[in-house]
Design a protein around this motif. Structure first.
Motif, PDB file in Angstrom:
ATOM      1  N   ARG D 205      39.740  40.408  43.163  1.00 17.48           N
ATOM      2  CA  ARG D 205      38.717  41.325  42.686  1.00 17.48           C
ATOM      3  C   ARG D 205      38.850  42.651  43.439  1.00 17.48           C
ATOM      4  O   ARG D 205      39.022  42.686  44.658  1.00 17.48           O
ATOM      5  CB  ARG D 205      37.341  40.722  42.948  1.00 17.48           C
ATOM      6  N   ALA D 208      36.340  49.617  43.346  1.00 17.43           N
ATOM      7  CA  ALA D 208      36.790  50.972  43.668  1.00 17.43           C
ATOM      8  C   ALA D 208      35.572  51.864  43.855  1.00 17.43           C
ATOM      9  O   ALA D 208      34.619  51.797  43.088  1.00 17.43           O
ATOM     10  CB  ALA D 208      37.685  51.502  42.547  1.00 17.43           C
ATOM     11  N   ASP D 210      34.188  55.874  44.832  1.00 15.32           N
ATOM     12  CA  ASP D 210      34.590  57.278  44.925  1.00 15.32           C
ATOM     13  C   ASP D 210      33.346  58.131  45.108  1.00 15.32           C
ATOM     14  O   ASP D 210      32.354  57.974  44.408  1.00 15.32           O
ATOM     15  CB  ASP D 210      35.346  57.702  43.659  1.00 15.32           C
ATOM     16  N   VAL D 215      33.037  53.044  41.132  1.00 17.55           N
ATOM     17  CA  VAL D 215      33.566  53.557  39.873  1.00 17.55           C
ATOM     18  C   VAL D 215      34.299  52.491  39.082  1.00 17.55           C
ATOM     19  O   VAL D 215      34.619  52.693  37.906  1.00 17.55           O
ATOM     20  CB  VAL D 215      34.512  54.757  40.110  1.00 17.55           C
ATOM     21  N   ARG D 216      34.608  51.362  39.724  1.00 15.91           N
ATOM     22  CA  ARG D 216      35.330  50.316  39.013  1.00 15.91           C
ATOM     23  C   ARG D 216      35.101  49.010  39.747  1.00 15.91           C
ATOM     24  O   ARG D 216      34.958  48.983  40.958  1.00 15.91           O
ATOM     25  CB  ARG D 216      36.835  50.651  39.005  1.00 15.91           C
ATOM     26  N   ASP D 217      35.040  47.912  39.041  1.00 21.71           N
ATOM     27  CA  ASP D 217      34.870  46.598  39.660  1.00 21.71           C
ATOM     28  C   ASP D 217      35.585  45.580  38.791  1.00 21.71           C
ATOM     29  O   ASP D 217      35.063  45.081  37.810  1.00 21.71           O
ATOM     30  CB  ASP D 217      33.371  46.282  39.789  1.00 21.71           C
ATOM     31  N   ASP D 218      36.845  45.295  39.151  1.00 24.14           N
ATOM     32  CA  ASP D 218      37.726  44.424  38.351  1.00 24.14           C
ATOM     33  C   ASP D 218      37.969  43.104  39.057  1.00 24.14           C
ATOM     34  O   ASP D 218      38.443  43.096  40.184  1.00 24.14           O
ATOM     35  CB  ASP D 218      39.131  45.070  38.247  1.00 24.14           C
ATOM     36  N   GLY D 221      41.945  42.834  39.659  1.00 22.37           N
ATOM     37  CA  GLY D 221      42.259  44.238  39.410  1.00 22.37           C
ATOM     38  C   GLY D 221      43.483  44.705  40.155  1.00 22.37           C
ATOM     39  O   GLY D 221      44.134  43.950  40.882  1.00 22.37           O
ATOM     40  N   GLY D 224      44.613  51.009  41.238  1.00 21.58           N
ATOM     41  CA  GLY D 224      44.018  52.092  40.459  1.00 21.58           C
ATOM     42  C   GLY D 224      45.067  52.763  39.640  1.00 21.58           C
ATOM     43  O   GLY D 224      46.253  52.744  39.987  1.00 21.58           O
ATOM     44  N   TYR D 226      44.913  56.029  38.479  1.00 20.70           N
ATOM     45  CA  TYR D 226      44.982  57.493  38.550  1.00 20.70           C
ATOM     46  C   TYR D 226      46.264  58.014  39.157  1.00 20.70           C
ATOM     47  O   TYR D 226      46.813  58.998  38.726  1.00 20.70           O
ATOM     48  CB  TYR D 226      43.778  58.070  39.294  1.00 20.70           C
TER      49      TYR D 226
END
Ligand SMILES: Nc1ncnc2c1ncn2[C@@H]1O[C@H](COP(=O)(O)OP(=O)(O)OP(=O)(O)O)[C@@H](O)[C@H]1O
Ligand SMILES: Nc1ncnc2c1ncn2[C@@H]1O[C@H](COP(=O)(O)OP(=O)(O)OP(=O)(O)O)[C@@H](O)[C@H]1O
Ligand SMILES: [Mg+2]
Ligand SMILES: [Mg+2]
Lengths: 246, 298, 298, 246
Positions: D205, D208, D210, D215-218, D221, D224, D226
């Motif tokens: 898991r 992320a 920022d 900004v993200r929770d996978d 995952g 990133g 970007y």
């Protein structure tokens, strides 16, 4: 620029570096890689006479570093930009003052300081933190202050011990771009790093050190091949754990 | 150069301010030591004053003349004595005058002397006052060469004792003050050493970045001197205030008891300010330089 | 619990050793302050002794009796006086005895009294010795109620003056010692504060790892106490040595001059050891606890 | 295990984290990633009550962290293993003593200490440095001591702020294997990192963050996306530099 001739440095029974002979050309961009505790920081500290070698001679340009008297050391260090692995920021000074300090010791005018410091802080992306003290910064921000301090005097030689260790990949690449820029302006750069992807993509000279000895010296090299063999082994073991858990 | 001193001053002020806790700690220690020194200074100055006054009371040499000594002969002696070094006064005293003095002195018991007036057993005498007690012995030696003298009386024992006591007090005070100065220097340089030790890292970083020893030392030195100055002024202030209160409180009593006034406050302040400033500055400056040496020499 | 104290002790010794520079610095400061205190202690003890001796010389009350007072009447008074609080001795002195004493006292000048022997102008008297100078006044007040007394003589002025002077010295000494103790505590707690300040990081790390306040404090406390003990012993040693040398050197002279011996070294050592151990330990312990508070309370 | 509910923490005008709501399950292995200065260390420090939030509530198991009294904090910290980004080793203690210290504060016997400490030092690969002081170690070695200290008490929760920042890839992977092993034994792990390859390959898991916001929770995952867009841009620029130099 830098010449190591049969240099050995040990700490009591610990090996620092052993019989290292290497030459780094003026204007070069060199990565120094190797496992933890292999002697990379020792190598760097020897150049700056933070340590004295047990054996061998170290030359910086035509300066015999070992023979420098205590009075001459500050001059050696002032002519070199250094990013320390542990940052070494002055805790009682703000970010601005930390960077300005490097200019003050070479007797730059206050006017020059007020002009250049903000520029450099901007370059490393921490201009918004100028009035903060080091302990109010995140690790990555401190690292960038250290970089700013190292490059502000446009030194002929820039030594960076793990300058991207605490940076996210984006910022790390920005810093690398900055270093490459500086290198193109003529500054010799010696960078100690563990960042495999950076070393691999930059395609610069790579000196690999292990247990204090130079084990590889590649122009246009990559971080190293050994880890390719081990990685599958690790994934396999991870697999074993997973099986156990299920 | 001028620019770099201005810079060093600015740095020193900033440093001192940002290291408030440490600066205040050093200042307290230096002030404390100066206070102790000041206290002793006051004691010594006052004891000296008292002993000087005491000595004045024993400055008389009595010379008993033989009955056959004429007034002319004694006048010659008197003239000779007056020319002597260390003699401030010399007078002739008749037997009658001497008896009158005794009577005054005896007060209530004077009636005991009533029977003696006619056949006054007291001789004529010379009364000599010496300006410095230490020279009394020389005067006596000289007197002994004269003819026509029956006996010489002066408070030799008392004088010797007094001279010895004041001598002891003076030597003792010097030893104590020396001791205190040494202790102060130890304590203060310790304090500064600790201050510097706590900033060891800061100093080493400056060195790694390439600062010269004097560039590093400058602000520390100025900081030390500033702390020294402030401590000196604070302790002179405190000492003067306390001493002023003391003189106000017990000054009159002391005067009645020992018939000396205490040394006035102004006299002390003027001297203390200079002594303390010199001490404070040198302690502060030497302290910081000496305690930084071990960091800078590597 | 026992185990954890053993552990704390081990830690404290290790800490003290690894922080040699700091430990030695603190030790120096504490020792220095104790030395100053000890010096004052010595001064006070000796001054007290001298003044006690001095007071003994003025412990006599002379009571001149009327010529018509009989021996029996005075015997009654004497018996009454002897029962009084504060009177250590009371004797009857005839006029003849008094005259003999005068002669002894006058020495060379005794011939002046020769003519007086037959018609002795001196009265019979009672000689009273008081055990405590402070109670002389009460005795005199009591004497005044008796009949048959012509005059009462005692060195009231001298006694009052002496009492005042010794009183001043005692109060002064207490103030000075108090002042010194305060200064010592300031200096020493400063030193310890600096020591702790320099180890601020160490303490904060221990906290971040989850050590309880007492777990952190323990070794520091023990270290402080150890330093206090060592300082106390060292300063007692130094003081005793110095004092021994002083008594050897000037003791006899002091005896001749003031007819008192100096306080013996052993007397001092025994007291100083306890006072200094108590002071050293409490300064060390309080110093470390107080100066750690600000790091631990957050 | 860890529950953040609308937590905000700012340093004066600086944002630490802002309105963070997140839940980490018992037994989980979570990466916390994000650019330099985005608030990762702030997040970690809040869990351990090194900082107090301005707003919101933080729960560790059923413990309301904000409401803990000063006396309860040591217990909270002792039950958690922590690897600090700046190591935080006790400078006056040897490696052995540093690790033993963590056992002493939970009142373990000297026997247990003498048995377990060498084992753990061996596990992180620095048993040969047991008698050294931290300032005699290379950065990577210090980091491994910090890891050893964090795991020695087999904590229920292990928080590691950039535990591989100063390690070469090989050692880093060994540490990751160790952490995974520990995780499989039931310890919840929260790891802050910038190591893209590690995050990508571990497939755990990823949270992320920022500018203080999540900004993200996978689950499963990667680091990133970007940076994929920017990297070519950088290489291109590098190319420009190269052209200039030639
Ligand atoms: N002051 C010291 N005293 C004793 N041993 C030391 C000292 N400094 C370094 N060493 C030892 O020397 C060896 C090389 O250390 P060095 O710091 O050069 O490693 P490094 O290559 O920089 O490692 P890293 O990547 O972890 O920073 C290590 O084994 C270390 O333990
Ligand atoms: N004590 C402090 N006082 C003021 N600002 C602070 C303080 N600590 C952190 N900050 C600021 O808060 C922000 C978040 O810091 P934090 O340390 O959480 O970042 P991070 O994500 O850990 O970064 P890095 O990857 O560089 O370690 C940064 O902008 C930092 O400057
Ligand atoms: Mg290194
Ligand atoms: Mg961080």
């Amino acid at each position: 620029m830098i010449t190591f001739d049969n240099v050995t440095k040990s700490y009591g029974t610990n090996i620092g570096i052993q019989d290292v002979t290497v030459k780094i050309e003026k204007g070069g961009f060199v990565f120094l890689v190797g496992p933890s505790g292999s002697g990379k920081s020792t190598f760097v500290k020897l150049i700056l006479k933070e340590l004295t070698p047990d054996k061998g001679s170290i030359k910086l340009n035509d300066l015999e570093v070992n023979r420098l008297s205590n009075r001459q050391i500050p001059k050696l260090r002032r002519s070199t930009g250094i990013v320390f692995q542990d940052f070494r920021l002055l805790p009682q000074k703000t970010v601005f003052e930390n960077v300005a300090f490097a200019m003050e010791i070479v007797h730059m005018s206050q006017r020059a300081i007020r002009r250049q410091v903000p520029q450099v802080l901007n370059l490393v992306g921490i201009s918004s933190k100028a009035t903060k003290y080091p302990n109010e910064l995140s690790a990555g921000e401190q690292q960038r202050v250290a970089i700013a301090r190292a490059i502000i005097n446009s030194p002929a030689l820039l030594i960076a011990d793990e300058p991207t260790g605490n940076l996210d990949p984006d910022t790390a690449w920005e810093i690398m771009r900055l270093l490459e820029q500086i290198n193109h302006r003529g500054t010799t750069i010696l960078m100690v790093t563990h960042a495999k992807d950076i070393v691999d993509k930059m395609e610069k000279r790579v000196i690999a050190i292990d247990k204090g000895r130079i084990v590889r010296d590649d122009a246009n090299g990559c971080y190293g091949a050994y880890e390719d063999e081990k990685l599958p082994g690790f994934l396999q073991m991870g697999g074993v754990f997973n099986n156990n858990a299920e | 150069m001028l620019n770099s001193w201005k810079c060093a001053f600015k740095q020193a002020f900033k440093q001192a301010f940002r290291n408030r806790a440490m600066s205040v700690a050093s200042m307290f220690s230096i002030t404390a030591m100066l206070l102790i020194l000041g206290l002793f200074f006051i004691l010594v100055v006052n004891v000296n004053m008292v002993s000087e006054t005491a000595k004045k009371q024993f400055d008389t040499i009595q010379v008993f003349l033989l009955d056959e000594t004429t007034y002319e002969e004694s006048s010659v002696m008197l003239a000779d004595l007056k020319r002597m070094d260390g003699v401030s006064e010399a007078t002739y005293q008749t037997a009658k005058e001497a008896m009158d003095k005794w009577k005054v002195k005896w007060g209530d018991n004077a009636y005991l002397l009533d029977g003696l007036e006619d056949e006054n057993p007291l001789p004529n005498s010379l009364i000599i006052k010496v300006s410095e007690l230490e020279k009394a012995d020389a005067t006596v030696t000289r007197l002994k060469t004269y003819d026509g003298i029956e006996d010489i009386k002066y408070y030799k024992d008392t004088v010797d004792q007094l001279l010895k006591i004041t001598g002891f007090i003076q030597v003792g005070a010097m030893i104590v003050i020396l001791f205190l100065v040494i202790v102060s220097v130890i304590v203060v340089s310790n304090t500064i050493k600790l201050t510097v030790l706590a900033r060891e890292r800061e100093i080493s970083i400056m060195k790694y970045v390439g600062a010269t020893n004097w560039f590093i030392r400058g602000p520390f030195l100025i900081e030390g001197i500033l702390i020294g100055i402030v401590s000196a002024l604070v302790s002179v202030g405190i000492i003067s205030f306390i001493y002023y209160k003391i003189t106000e409180l017990i000054g009159p009593e002391i005067f009645i008891m020992l018939s000396t006034t205490m040394v006035p406050v102004e006299f002390l302040i003027i001297r203390l300010v200079w002594i303390f400033l010199a001490l404070g500055i040198s302690i502060g400056a030497c302290g910081s330089i000496v305690s930084m040496r071990r960091f800078l020499d590597t």
